[in-house]
Write a protein that holds these residues in place. Structure first.
Motif, PDB file in Angstrom:
ATOM      1  N   UNK A 122       0.798  -1.224   0.000  1.00 34.47           N
ATOM      2  CA  UNK A 122       0.000   0.000   0.000  1.00 34.47           C
ATOM      3  C   UNK A 122       0.837   1.284   0.000  1.00 34.47           C
ATOM      4  N   UNK A 123       1.986   1.268   0.675  1.00 30.96           N
ATOM      5  CA  UNK A 123       2.782   2.497   0.758  1.00 30.96           C
ATOM      6  C   UNK A 123       3.242   2.991  -0.613  1.00 30.96           C
ATOM      7  N   UNK A 124       3.751   2.123  -1.505  1.00 30.64           N
ATOM      8  CA  UNK A 124       4.115   2.620  -2.837  1.00 30.64           C
ATOM      9  C   UNK A 124       2.925   3.181  -3.608  1.00 30.64           C
ATOM     10  N   UNK A 125       1.735   2.603  -3.400  1.00 29.53           N
ATOM     11  CA  UNK A 125       0.546   3.120  -4.083  1.00 29.53           C
ATOM     12  C   UNK A 125       0.169   4.503  -3.568  1.00 29.53           C
ATOM     13  N   UNK A 126       0.332   4.722  -2.260  1.00 25.58           N
ATOM     14  CA  UNK A 126       0.064   6.051  -1.710  1.00 25.58           C
ATOM     15  C   UNK A 126       1.049   7.067  -2.289  1.00 25.58           C
ATOM     16  N   UNK A 127       2.301   6.661  -2.412  1.00 24.36           N
ATOM     17  CA  UNK A 127       3.331   7.518  -3.012  1.00 24.36           C
ATOM     18  C   UNK A 127       2.972   7.828  -4.463  1.00 24.36           C
ATOM     19  N   UNK A 128       2.553   6.793  -5.198  1.00 26.92           N
ATOM     20  CA  UNK A 128       2.180   6.981  -6.602  1.00 26.92           C
ATOM     21  C   UNK A 128       0.939   7.846  -6.738  1.00 26.92           C
ATOM     22  N   UNK A 129       0.019   7.743  -5.784  1.00 25.52           N
ATOM     23  CA  UNK A 129      -1.203   8.547  -5.840  1.00 25.52           C
ATOM     24  C   UNK A 129      -0.881  10.035  -5.802  1.00 25.52           C
ATOM     25  N   UNK A 130       0.165  10.396  -5.052  1.00 24.31           N
ATOM     26  CA  UNK A 130       0.547  11.807  -4.934  1.00 24.31           C
ATOM     27  C   UNK A 130       1.228  12.334  -6.197  1.00 24.31           C
ATOM     28  N   UNK A 131       1.710  11.423  -7.036  1.00 23.74           N
ATOM     29  CA  UNK A 131       2.453  11.828  -8.237  1.00 23.74           C
ATOM     30  C   UNK A 131       1.623  11.756  -9.507  1.00 23.74           C
ATOM     31  N   UNK A 132       0.424  11.210  -9.413  1.00 27.39           N
ATOM     32  CA  UNK A 132      -0.398  10.968 -10.601  1.00 27.39           C
ATOM     33  C   UNK A 132      -1.819  11.481 -10.366  1.00 27.39           C
ATOM     34  N   UNK A 133      -2.596  11.511 -11.447  1.00 27.30           N
ATOM     35  CA  UNK A 133      -3.984  11.970 -11.317  1.00 27.30           C
ATOM     36  C   UNK A 133      -4.979  11.089 -12.058  1.00 27.30           C
ATOM     37  N   UNK A 134      -4.489  10.172 -12.908  1.00 19.22           N
ATOM     38  CA  UNK A 134      -5.398   9.427 -13.787  1.00 19.22           C
ATOM     39  C   UNK A 134      -5.334   7.926 -13.606  1.00 19.22           C
ATOM     40  N   UNK A 135      -4.139   7.364 -13.546  1.00 23.04           N
ATOM     41  CA  UNK A 135      -3.989   5.914 -13.600  1.00 23.04           C
ATOM     42  C   UNK A 135      -4.631   5.221 -12.399  1.00 23.04           C
ATOM     43  N   UNK A 136      -5.125   4.001 -12.640  1.00 21.11           N
ATOM     44  CA  UNK A 136      -5.638   3.177 -11.549  1.00 21.11           C
ATOM     45  C   UNK A 136      -4.481   2.731 -10.663  1.00 21.11           C
ATOM     46  N   UNK A 137      -4.781   2.507  -9.396  1.00 24.17           N
ATOM     47  CA  UNK A 137      -3.773   2.103  -8.419  1.00 24.17           C
ATOM     48  C   UNK A 137      -4.229   0.798  -7.791  1.00 24.17           C
ATOM     49  N   UNK A 138      -3.535  -0.304  -8.128  1.00 19.54           N
ATOM     50  CA  UNK A 138      -4.026  -1.610  -7.719  1.00 19.54           C
ATOM     51  C   UNK A 138      -3.037  -2.409  -6.897  1.00 19.54           C
ATOM     52  N   UNK A 139      -3.568  -3.242  -6.016  1.00 15.83           N
ATOM     53  CA  UNK A 139      -2.743  -4.198  -5.286  1.00 15.83           C
ATOM     54  C   UNK A 139      -2.826  -5.539  -6.000  1.00 15.83           C
ATOM     55  N   UNK A 140      -1.662  -6.073  -6.329  1.00 16.15           N
ATOM     56  CA  UNK A 140      -1.618  -7.338  -7.081  1.00 16.15           C
ATOM     57  C   UNK A 140      -0.510  -8.236  -6.498  1.00 16.15           C
ATOM     58  N   UNK A 141      -0.731  -8.744  -5.311  1.00 17.42           N
ATOM     59  CA  UNK A 141      -1.937  -8.585  -4.514  1.00 17.42           C
ATOM     60  C   UNK A 141      -1.529  -8.254  -3.079  1.00 17.42           C
ATOM     61  N   UNK A 142      -2.537  -7.763  -2.296  1.00 20.37           N
ATOM     62  CA  UNK A 142      -2.356  -7.606  -0.853  1.00 20.37           C
ATOM     63  C   UNK A 142      -2.560  -8.967  -0.201  1.00 20.37           C
TER      64      UNK A 142
END
Length: 341
Positions: free
Chosen positions: A46-66
C-alpha cells in the motif's frame, strides 16, 4: 482491439529503484492504464501506491496482490478506503492467500483452507465498505466482536465515510477452484502465467463461479500480469525472463506445495517443471533457468522485436483477459509503450 495496458511494478528488492518518482510519472504520461504493486516478505503493497497517488492523477492504483494473512480484513478495508479518498477513487483492491511458507513463516497465520479463509475475508471487507451497519461477523476465522477476550468489544462502523462502497475487489488466483471463487465473490480475477492456449480452461473455471453467483457481474474484470521484453534477439529476450520463471516454477513454496509449479504442470510442462524444480532446489539456479525452453517463455510472455510483440499480442485478444499489466518496471518504458499501446 488492444486491451488496456498497465504496469505491475511488483515489490522492491534491496531498496527503492533510482528515479522511481520519475518512472511513476512517465507511466501515466505514456498512457498506461494503471500501476499495480505486490508484496511478499519485504516492501508492503500500500505504501508505494500512496506515493504513486501523490504523483499521478489518472492511472488506476491496484494491489496485485495484498496478502490476506498480513492484515485483518478490517485493516485492509480501511487502508484501501483511505487510499481511495486520497487518490480520488482510483484504487483496485487485489487480495491473495499467499502460500504456507509466507503465511505461517512470516505472518504466523495458519494456512489450511485458504479458499474458505478468502471467502470469509472478502465478506468482512465488503461489510466495512458498505458501512450499512456496525461490523458484526461470527465466522470460523474471524469473530467481530471477538468471542472471549475482555468481553468489552462491541460492533463498530467505519468512522470514515467510504468514497466508493463498490470499490472493486479482485482475487489473485492460479488454480481452477480459486479462479472460480474469484468469479463467485469478487469483482475480478488477477492472473499470472496466463497462457492464451488454455483460455478454455480459464473460461470454464470462471463460468463455474459465475453460475454459483447467478450470472456474470457487469463490471467483472480479468487482469493478466504479463512479462514483456522488447529485443531484436528473441533468445536474449527470453534469457531475461527465464530466471524469474525458474524461481517461481522451482523455488517458490516447497516441493509438493508450489502453486506456481502446478500451473505449468497443468499447461502440459510437467517434465520441464520437475527438472527446473530439482535444479533450483539443489541450488543450481543458473541451470534451472537454462532449462526453461524459449517456447514456454513465449507461451506466457511477449518477447522479441516490436513487430513480433504486436503480432503475438493478438493471441490475448478474444480470451477472457480484459486488461494487461506489464510485469516489472521496464527501463525501456517508451519502447514497451510503443509496442503495446
Amino acid at each position: 482491439m488492444t486491451p488496456p495496458v498497465g504496469i505491475n511494478a511488483g515489490h522492491f528488492f534491496r531498496g527503492v529503484p533510482a528515479g522511481f518518482a520519475d518512472t511513476v510519472r512517465r507511466i501515466e504520461d505514456l498512457g498506461f492504464d494503471g500501476l499495480w504493486f505486490a508484496e511478499a516478505y519485504g516492501s508492503d503493497v500500500f505504501t508505494p501506491l500512496a506515493y504513486a497517488a501523490a504523483l499521478t492523477s489518472r492511472i488506476r492504483l491496484g494491489t496485485a496482490v495484498a496478502q490476506i494473512p498480513a492484515r485483518t480484513p478490517a485493516a485492509t478495508a480501511t487502508t484501501a478506503t483511505t487510499l481511495d479518498h486520497l487518490s480520488g477513487g482510483r484504487v483496485v483492491l487485489g487480495l491473495g492467500a499467499s502460500g504456507p511458507q509466507v503465511s505461517e513463516g512470516w505472518h504466523g497465520v495458519a494456512y489450511p483452507r485458504p479458499l474458505a479463509r478468502t471467502r470469509e475475508y472478502v465478506d468482512v471487507v465488503r461489510q466495512v465498505l458498505a458501512r450499512e451497519q456496525p461490523l458484526d461477523h461470527d465466522g470460523e476465522f474471524h469473530q467481530l466482536p471477538l468471542r472471549g477476550g475482555t468481553g468489552l468489544g462491541k460492533p463498530l462502523r467505519s468512522s470514515l465515510h467510504v468514497l466508493r462502497p463498490d470499490l472493486p475487489i479482485q482475487l489473485g488466483a492460479e488454480g481452477p477452484r480459486n479462479i472460480a471463487l474469484a468469479a463467485e465473490i469478487a469483482d475480478g480475477w488477477h492472473a499470472m502465467f496466463f497462457s492464451p492456449a488454455f483460455d478454455d480452461f480459464y473460461r470454464t473455471a470462471l463460468e463455474e463461479g459465475f453460475a454459483r453467483r447467478g450470472g456474470r457481474p457487469e463490471h467483472f474484470e480479468v487482469v493478466c500480469t504479463l512479462p514483456v521484453v522488447v529485443d531484436t534477439d528473441i533468445e536474449r529476450a527470453a534469457d531475461r525472463i527465464r530466471p524469474d520463471l525458474a524461481l517461481y516454477m522451482g523455488g517458490m513454496g516447497a516441493r509438493g506445495a508450489n502453486f506456481h509449479h502446478d500451473v505449468f504442470v497443468r499447461m502440459g510442462h510437467a517434465e520441464t517443471a520437475a527438472r527446473v524444480q530439482d535444479l533450483y532446489l539443489r541450488g543450481e539456479k543458473a541451470a534451472a533457468a537454462a532449462a526453461v525452453p524459449t517456447s514456454l517463455v513465449e507461451e506466457i510472455a511477449l518477447i522479441g522485436p516490436v513487430g513480433k510483440i504486436r503480432e503475438d499480442l493478438a493471441r490475448w485478444s478474444g480470451t477472457v483477459v480484459d486488461s494487461l499489466a506489464v510485469q516489472g518496471l521496464p527501463e525501456d518504458l517508451e519502447i514497451v509503450a510503443k509496442a503495446l499501446l
